[in-house]
Design an enzyme around this catalytic site. Sequence first.
Site, PDB file in Angstrom:
ATOM      1  N   GLY A 150       0.809  -1.212   0.000  1.00 15.79           N
ATOM      2  CA  GLY A 150       0.000   0.000   0.000  1.00 15.79           C
ATOM      3  C   GLY A 150       0.843   1.263   0.000  1.00 15.79           C
ATOM      4  CG  ASP A 151       3.379   1.710   3.160  1.00 17.99           C
ATOM      5  OD1 ASP A 151       2.295   2.205   3.521  1.00 17.99           O
ATOM      6  OD2 ASP A 151       3.997   0.864   3.811  1.00 17.99           O
TER       7      ASP A 151
END
Length: 305
Positions: A250-251
């Site tokens: 997600g990052d």
Amino acid sequence: MIYTVTFNPAIDYVVSLDAFNPGEVNRSQSDYKEAGGKGINVSRVLDRFGVQSTALGFVGGFTGKFITDYLTEMKIKHDFVSLKQDTRINVKLKADGEESEVNGVSPTIDEEAYKQFLTKFDLLRSGDIVVLAGSLPSSLSTSVYKEIVAMLKQKGAMTILDTSGAPLEEAIHASPAFIKPNHHELAELFDTEVKDDQDVVQLASRLHQEQQIDHVLVSMAKEGAIYVGKEGVMKLSAPKGTAIHSVGAGDSAVAGFIYSWQKSDNAEEAAKYAVAAGSATAFSKTLCTKEEVELLLSQVQVAHL
């Protein structure tokens, strides 16, 4: 300038075993340690894309020194507030084809340390990008992200928010420029169920219109993502591959969106790059490289809804 904020950093201690047997001595096949925390991961991925950022947040003790030394060695700028307590250690255990996590206890951030942190934005300029990512320690109010988003908007910064639960629920009312909930977090925001793409579009459109959030990118794992924002509504397919390493995916997507948005000022291109970046990390043993992302980019198909 790009700033990333991690209130809750950690040393990620990743351990691989053939099998884990509770109550017995288990010996790892391999292990490694790296600086972790969602904002720090965004800085690390941006660095791999050739983009400079400054990592902000809080670190303390010998574990905090590991994080600053790690980033210094990678030539990633950082300007953390020092705490007396040690930064936490998160154990990522890979065994029997599954990933388990044991996350450490966060140090306390007192009022003095928090005020010191806010001074880091004194030199912020209009057009700067600030990424607020990850959970908040229990010593801070769940309204902290909302307050910071409001302050940064007054300074003309573009605010990127990637969190969940009560901090996200409160912060959306300050209208950050970009949020990236997954479909479960989106459902939780509205206390409802998300059964299909139509539900995702409906709820994401409410965030875009009612909360005036410019870009809402809803990640849906192997089902890809849905974007709702200024440039319309899009369904983006996910590249095909074998998921190996979910930590940081997600990052990486957040970093991918920022990287492409700065280059193109085009939400469709930025959303495509975000999906490719998230997948590239998931298919790798660690955070993605630019080369890995661009190998997958052509697989991300966009359907305008």
